[in-house]
Motif scaffolding. Structure first.
Motif, short mmCIF file in Angstrom:
data_model
loop_
_atom_site.label_atom_id
_atom_site.label_comp_id
_atom_site.label_asym_id
_atom_site.label_seq_id
_atom_site.Cartn_x
_atom_site.Cartn_y
_atom_site.Cartn_z
N ILE A 16 101.53 44.84 71.56
CA ILE A 16 102.64 45.19 72.45
C ILE A 16 103.71 44.11 72.31
N ARG A 17 104.89 44.51 71.89
CA ARG A 17 105.94 43.53 71.63
C ARG A 17 106.83 43.39 72.86
N LEU A 18 106.75 42.24 73.49
CA LEU A 18 107.59 41.92 74.64
C LEU A 18 108.85 41.21 74.16
N ALA A 19 109.94 41.44 74.87
CA ALA A 19 111.20 40.78 74.52
C ALA A 19 111.28 39.37 75.07
N ALA A 20 110.62 39.11 76.22
CA ALA A 20 110.79 37.81 76.86
C ALA A 20 109.76 37.63 77.95
N GLN A 21 109.56 36.36 78.31
CA GLN A 21 108.73 36.02 79.47
C GLN A 21 109.44 34.93 80.27
N LEU A 22 109.42 35.07 81.58
CA LEU A 22 109.99 34.08 82.51
C LEU A 22 108.84 33.49 83.31
N LEU A 23 108.54 32.23 83.06
CA LEU A 23 107.40 31.55 83.68
C LEU A 23 107.95 30.51 84.65
N VAL A 24 107.85 30.81 85.93
CA VAL A 24 108.44 29.97 86.97
C VAL A 24 107.35 29.05 87.54
N TYR A 25 107.54 27.74 87.35
CA TYR A 25 106.54 26.71 87.69
C TYR A 25 105.12 27.27 87.57
N PRO A 26 104.71 27.63 86.33
CA PRO A 26 103.43 28.33 86.14
C PRO A 26 102.23 27.40 86.18
N VAL A 27 101.08 27.96 86.56
CA VAL A 27 99.78 27.32 86.38
C VAL A 27 99.37 27.59 84.94
N THR A 28 99.11 26.52 84.18
CA THR A 28 98.77 26.74 82.77
C THR A 28 97.45 26.11 82.33
N ASP A 29 96.87 25.22 83.15
CA ASP A 29 95.64 24.55 82.73
C ASP A 29 94.81 24.20 83.97
N VAL A 30 93.75 24.97 84.21
CA VAL A 30 92.94 24.71 85.40
C VAL A 30 91.58 24.10 85.06
N VAL A 31 91.40 23.63 83.82
CA VAL A 31 90.15 22.95 83.48
C VAL A 31 89.97 21.75 84.40
N TRP A 41 91.34 31.20 78.04
CA TRP A 41 92.80 31.26 77.97
C TRP A 41 93.39 32.25 78.96
N ARG A 42 92.58 33.19 79.44
CA ARG A 42 93.08 34.17 80.40
C ARG A 42 93.31 33.56 81.78
N VAL A 43 92.86 32.33 81.97
CA VAL A 43 93.18 31.59 83.20
C VAL A 43 93.90 30.29 82.88
N SER A 44 93.67 29.74 81.70
CA SER A 44 94.36 28.51 81.26
C SER A 44 95.06 28.79 79.92
N PRO A 45 96.25 29.37 79.96
CA PRO A 45 96.91 29.74 78.70
C PRO A 45 97.19 28.55 77.79
N ASP A 91 103.88 18.82 85.04
CA ASP A 91 103.57 18.37 83.67
C ASP A 91 102.80 19.40 82.87
N GLU A 92 101.96 20.22 83.52
CA GLU A 92 101.28 21.25 82.74
C GLU A 92 102.26 22.36 82.35
N GLY A 93 103.26 22.61 83.20
CA GLY A 93 104.30 23.57 82.82
C GLY A 93 105.12 23.07 81.66
N ALA A 94 105.49 21.78 81.70
CA ALA A 94 106.24 21.18 80.60
C ALA A 94 105.41 21.16 79.33
N ALA A 95 104.11 20.90 79.47
CA ALA A 95 103.23 20.91 78.30
C ALA A 95 103.15 22.30 77.68
N TYR A 96 103.20 23.32 78.51
CA TYR A 96 103.16 24.68 77.97
C TYR A 96 104.44 24.99 77.21
N ALA A 97 105.56 24.55 77.75
CA ALA A 97 106.83 24.76 77.04
C ALA A 97 106.79 24.07 75.67
N ARG A 98 106.26 22.85 75.62
CA ARG A 98 106.16 22.13 74.35
C ARG A 98 105.21 22.83 73.39
#
Length: 320
Positions: free
Chosen positions: A174-189, A235-239, A263-270
């Motif tokens: 499924i090809r998405l055009a974009a995603q907007l991630l607003v202060y997302p949770v990205t790593d819950v380990v 990854w379905r909880v920690s992308p 910092d986990e949001g910034a790490a995801y952007a990187r």
């Protein structure tokens, strides 16, 4: 040097809910977010042309959803997932965010009410989010009408669902055009309770308390979402733990400087950038977690949210 805390935001923080996990229950968290939304009733809601309650497919059953439209011509379609730590939040608490998203992007916004823990634990919310996106994509003629301009968006736990759904969409073609991630949770380990894992993200110590969302509250949320702590590395909880992010949809990632999740949001952007994904990161100087819902009070919050939505609009317009 980082910008100081916005003084208007500083006045809002003592009024914010869900700041004491020691006495919080799932129902009290839900009630307090609903009460916060109700307290804004005197402020006119951002006007859209139409609002329609519908049903979309979920992982196990049909889900409530709400469609916001600002016109009748073909437009992008955005599937929106509300925040609230997976546990709280609903269509009502995030009504204004969905309206602003529709107004400022011109998209048809479909806000989805996924199943919440502790009644339904991981991967229930993820399965609902992905099933909803597939259903809306298949029915895009009923919404914006353009399969090349479909995006996902969400804030906090909703940002987590948007990010993980974007990965699942890539994996299933499924090809998405974009995603907007607003202060997302990205790593819950480590579920925000493990000192070694927390040390990877200095914001978890710098902003552990005092700025609305606390690290202890994040620990509480994770304890309700994850039935098994071992699920945290999925990854379905920690992308951020995904084997590869190559090929996922272009992204706008926002963080807030005074947020334990910064910092986990910034790490995801990187990580997205390193994987060759087109990404733009808004750092949210002077702001806290939840600032997308504070634009009626704070000029700083409103301007930062508008910049992010404008960039998201540009990605949607490019299509796939």
């Amino acid at each position: 040097m980082a910008a100081p805390l916005d003084p208007v935001i500083a006045q809002i923080i003592p009024l914010m809910p869900m700041r004491d996990p020691a006495v919080m229950t799932p129902q009290s968290a839900r009630d307090s977010l609903r009460a916060l939304a109700a307290s804004r009733a005197a402020i006119p809601a951002p006007p859209v042309d139409s609002v329609q309650d519908i049903k979309v497919k979920g992982g196990a059953s049909l889900l409530d959803a709400r469609v916001y439209r600002v016109g009748t011509t073909p437009a992008p379609t955005v599937v929106f997932f509300h925040g609230g730590g997976w546990v709280a939040g609903d269509l009502e608490t995030h009504d204004r965010q969905a309206r602003n998203l529709a107004i400022e992007t011109g998209a048809v916004v479909v806000s989805v009410d996924y199943r919440r823990p502790p009644e339904t634990r991981f991967p229930g919310a993820f399965e609902d989010a992905f099933a909803a996106v597939r259903d809306i994509f298949d029915r895009v003629a009923e919404f914006g009408g353009d399969a090349k301009r479909v995006g996902v968006a969400g804030d906090s736990a909703g940002g987590n669902l948007a990010a993980t759904t974007a990965i699942a969409c890539r994996d299933t073609g499924i090809r998405l055009a974009a995603q907007l991630l607003v202060y997302p949770v990205t790593d819950v380990v480590g579920a925000y309770a493990d000192a070694r894992e927390n040390a990877r993200y200095p914001s978890r110590a710098e902003n552990a308390e005092g700025y609305f969302l606390t690290r202890a509250t994040m620990e509480w949320f994770c304890g309700h979402y994850l039935a098994d702590p071992g699920h945290a590395s999925d990854w379905r909880v920690s992308p951020l733990r995904a084997a590869s992010l190559a090929g996922v949809a272009p992204a706008i990632v926002t963080t807030a400087w005074f947020d334990p999740l910064r910092d986990e949001g910034a790490a995801y952007a990187r990580a997205l950038e390193a994987a060759g994904v087109r990404v733009k990161h808004h750092e949210g100087p002077g702001l806290i977690h939840g600032y997308f819902g504070m634009g009626d009070a704070s000029d700083v919050a409103r301007a930062e949210a508008q910049r992010a939505r404008a960039d998201f609009k540009a990605l949607l317009a490019r299509g796939v």
